[in-house]
Design a protein around this motif. Structure first.
Motif, PDB file in Angstrom:
ATOM      1  N   SER A  14      20.972   9.066  34.467  1.00  0.00           N
ATOM      2  CA  SER A  14      20.266  10.104  35.216  1.00  0.00           C
ATOM      3  C   SER A  14      19.987   9.601  36.630  1.00  0.00           C
ATOM      4  CB  SER A  14      18.947  10.446  34.519  1.00  0.00           C
ATOM      5  OG  SER A  14      18.042   9.357  34.614  1.00  0.00           O
ATOM      6  N   ASP A  15      19.728  10.530  37.527  1.00  0.00           N
ATOM      7  CA  ASP A  15      19.443  10.152  38.914  1.00  0.00           C
ATOM      8  C   ASP A  15      18.268   9.184  38.992  1.00  0.00           C
ATOM      9  OD1 ASP A  15      21.491  11.775  39.742  1.00  0.00           O
ATOM     10  OD2 ASP A  15      20.199  13.465  40.281  1.00  0.00           O
ATOM     11  N   ASP A  16      17.264   9.388  38.145  1.00  0.00           N
ATOM     12  CA  ASP A  16      16.069   8.543  38.181  1.00  0.00           C
ATOM     13  C   ASP A  16      16.347   7.114  37.725  1.00  0.00           C
ATOM     14  OD1 ASP A  16      14.573  10.677  39.074  1.00  0.00           O
ATOM     15  OD2 ASP A  16      13.827  11.212  37.081  1.00  0.00           O
ATOM     16  N   ASP A  17      17.416   6.924  36.941  1.00  0.00           N
ATOM     17  CA  ASP A  17      17.669   5.610  36.340  1.00  0.00           C
ATOM     18  C   ASP A  17      18.751   4.799  37.043  1.00  0.00           C
ATOM     19  OD1 ASP A  17      15.744   6.030  34.446  1.00  0.00           O
ATOM     20  OD2 ASP A  17      17.130   6.620  32.851  1.00  0.00           O
TER      21      ASP A  17
END
Length: 252
Positions: free
Chosen positions: A133-136
């Motif tokens: 994911s973008d956050d990770d």
């Protein structure tokens, strides 16, 4: 006729009449391809709509699995409105798979197995950042693995109570749809099939379809249809999130 090189690195070729496909693996991946062959044979014996094994060939530099085509188009190619019409029959096909007797399934893709695979991928520094994911994406892989490990005990307990035969990769390219009736005609790419927590399938199916939906209302409608079809009255969001965090670490 070449079709695509998949995420596994296998090459897929379509026969001229479109009625059969050949999947070709290198010698290093021949064992995994034979595992997909065995899964297809087992599923056919249990009445699930999947490709039929036509031939199996071992070559000096790899292996080739020849299988029948499932008619239709991949769900990923449908516009959002058509996908929503097809969605109930897709959920139904997944439900038929989950309803098989897990005790009779000889294939395992349970949490202990998949966590060990994730640890191996992370240990080899082989995590594909595009799957995260973008956050990770900026988080070190070892920290992502540790986050999963902190939940491992409770998720293993849940799996023991709710273990079913899972597809393993129920993403939109792996559901075939009749473009006229908008009904699911079968499932493909079953090399990861095995017994596991049903939420490992549900997490991937809902997340992979997210980018197709026209907006949040359509996405919520699809989620409701999926869980209603499968008889899940109160979906466990934390469990869905857990499997979404684990899956990207298992490819590599």
């Amino acid at each position: 006729m070449p079709v695509v090189a998949g995420e596994s690195g296998d090459f897929v070729y379509r026969r001229g009449d479109g009625r059969a496909y050949a999947k070709v693996a290198t010698a290093a991946r021949s064992e995994e391809l034979s595992g997909e062959r065995d899964r297809l044979l087992w599923l056919h014996g249990n009445g699930i709509l999947v490709p039929e094994v036509i031939d199996w060939q071992i070559m000096e530099d790899g292996a080739c699995l020849i299988m029948s085509a499932i008619e239709g188009v991949p769900a990923v190619d449908l516009p959002a409105s058509d996908l929503l019409h097809a969605w109930p029959s897709m959920a139904q096909q997944l439900g038929f798979l989950h309803a098989l007797d897990a005790d009779q399934c000889p294939f395992d893709r349970g949490l202990a197995t998949m966590f060990a695979r994730a640890a191996d991928v992370v240990g080899r520094n082989a995590v594909n950042r595009d799957f995260l994911s973008d956050d990770d994406r900026e988080t070190p892989a070892i920290d992502l693995l540790a986050r999963v490990e902190r939940e491992l005990a409770v998720r293993l307990e849940q799996e023991a109570r709710d273990r079913v035969v899972c597809h393993g990769d129920p993403c939109m390219p792996n559901f075939m749809i009749d473009p006229q009736t908008l009904r699911c005609t079968g499932m493909i790419d079953l090399g990861r099939l095995g017994t596991a927590d049903r939420y490992s399938d549900l997490a991937l199916m809902t997340a992979n379809a997210r980018e197709i939906w026209a907006g949040p209302a359509q996405e919520q409608r699809a989620r409701a249809i999926l869980f209603e079809t499968l008889g899940i009255a109160a979906p466990d969001r934390a469990r869905l999130d857990f499997y979404l965090r684990l899956d990207p670490l298992t490819w590599g």
